[in-house]
Design an enzyme around this catalytic site. Structure first.
Site, PDB file in Angstrom:
ATOM      1  CB  THR A 234      -2.198   8.154 -33.899  1.00  0.00           C
ATOM      2  OG1 THR A 234      -3.331   8.744 -33.961  1.00  0.00           O
ATOM      3  CG2 THR A 234      -2.228   6.973 -32.950  1.00  0.00           C
ATOM      4  CB  ALA A 235      -1.516  13.559 -34.452  1.00  0.00           C
ATOM      5  NE  ARG A 236       1.102  17.216 -37.976  1.00  0.00           N
ATOM      6  CZ  ARG A 236       0.242  16.710 -38.577  1.00  0.00           C
ATOM      7  NH1 ARG A 236      -0.821  16.243 -37.609  1.00  0.00           N
ATOM      8  NH2 ARG A 236      -0.096  16.906 -39.782  1.00  0.00           N
ATOM      9  CG  ASP A 260       2.136   5.089 -33.921  1.00  0.00           C
ATOM     10  OD1 ASP A 260       2.504   4.109 -34.044  1.00  0.00           O
ATOM     11  OD2 ASP A 260       1.777   5.721 -35.227  1.00  0.00           O
ATOM     12  CD  GLU A 265       8.359   9.387 -34.762  1.00  0.00           C
ATOM     13  OE1 GLU A 265       8.780   8.964 -36.119  1.00  0.00           O
ATOM     14  OE2 GLU A 265       7.306   9.673 -34.482  1.00  0.00           O
ATOM     15  CG  HIS A 284       5.401   7.496 -37.203  1.00  0.00           C
ATOM     16  ND1 HIS A 284       6.313   8.761 -37.232  1.00  0.00           N
ATOM     17  CD2 HIS A 284       4.290   7.885 -37.914  1.00  0.00           C
ATOM     18  CE1 HIS A 284       5.337   9.660 -37.935  1.00  0.00           C
ATOM     19  NE2 HIS A 284       4.412   8.880 -38.179  1.00  0.00           N
TER      20      HIS A 284
END
Length: 318
Positions: A234-236, A260, A265, A284
């Site tokens: 869920t970071a990068r 995520d 993106e 995201h």
């Protein structure tokens, strides 16, 4: 410089809108919000002209390059309505005298809750079960409990700490790899990176990239994981080698993944991970709660106001 032009603050964060709390705050300080929501890649011409006439900017996570900043003659400050700022060329900003700020600490609980949610979804195979019920079936899939499992966390900033607290509350053994251990925390065992990766049943990432351009989790990292492990990010997106991950998932090297964030993106239509069954991908959303969005927007607005009014902002990254 024209006064109206000088007072403009560009806003690209798509959930910030005219008339909301951030809009009102900026206007109270004599600034004119200009909205250009980030909804995918802009054309080269649009990117080049994005900062025209703006003295400040509140940005989503879209790329900000040196070429874009070269034409930003009046820009004084960029504030990210979030934590990550990898997408901004901070060195180019510094050369142009542009302050860059972020808003840490505003969404760590939201990110932690999403992280645990993704772990539960993967552990209980919920996406497949839900779809199967919609298709008219009644699957009785056996999942796994989180209690008693080992949670590996890479990074121990606000989000990592929040995940550790939730994992501990669920009865998980918590291992953390970080360059800033906190020996006063008795619920966490701080270990080296390899140990965290190799011992984790659920490995979750809460750190920045190291600036080298190399992913944190590559072929060797995936090979070090348990074959029953789940990888959560869920970071990068840049933290994971996505081709290596696709290979590991399809080859049974690890049991699954929940992402995520991805490298580019939105996820392209032809991306390999779209055809992999044992990966969950969300858009995201980890930090996107109503509460966190308001905190992030207000914090970013205050950073812009502080710089433009001659004060030192709270969270400067460049």
């Amino acid at each position: 410089m024209d006064l109206a032009m000088a007072a403009r603050v560009l806003i690209t964060t798509d959930y910030l809108r005219p008339g909301d709390k951030v809009d009102r705050l900026l206007r109270e300080h004599g600034l004119e919000p200009i909205y250009s929501p980030s909804r995918g890649l802009r054309t080269p011409a649009d990117r080049k002209a994005l900062f025209d006439g703006a003295v400040g900017a509140i940005l989503a996570s879209e790329p900000v390059t040196a070429d874009m900043l070269a034409g930003a003659a009046s820009l004084k400050v960029i504030a990210r309505s979030g934590v990550g700022y990898d997408s901004i060329d901070t060195k180019a900003a510094q050369r142009s005298g542009i302050r860059v700020c972020n808003t840490p600490g505003v969404n760590h609980d939201a990110v932690a809750e999403m992280t645990i949610g993704l772990m539960i979804m993967a552990a209980r195979s919920l996406p497949g079960v839900i779809q199967s019920v919609k298709d008219g079936h009644w699957p009785r899939t056996a999942g796994r409990e989180l209690r008693g499992a080992t949670l590996g966390i890479i990074g121990y900033g606000p989000s990592g700490r929040a995940v550790a607290r939730l994992g501990g509350a669920l009865g998980m053994t918590v291992l953390v790899s970080t360059s800033h251990p906190d020996p006063s925390d008795p619920a966490v065992r701080f270990t080296d990176l390899h140990t965290t990766i190799s011992k984790a049943d659920y490995l979750t990432l809460h750190t920045r990239s190291d600036g080298t351009g190399k992913p944190l989790i590559d072929c060797s990292g995936l090979q070090a994981m348990k074959p029953t492990a789940i990888l959560i990010n869920t970071a990068r997106g840049s933290l994971i080698d996505e081709e290596a991950l696709a290979d590991a998932l399809t080859g049974g090297q690890i049991a699954g993944a929940a992402l995520d964030v991805v490298q580019d993106e939105p996820l392209t239509a032809s991306h390999r991970l779209r055809d992999v069954d044992n990966v969950l991908i969300t858009s995201h959303l980890a930090g996107q709660t109503i509460e966190a969005r308001e905190r992030a927007g207000v914090a970013a607005a205050h950073a812009v106001i502080d710089v433009l009014e001659g004060r030192e902002p709270t969270n400067v990254v460049a």
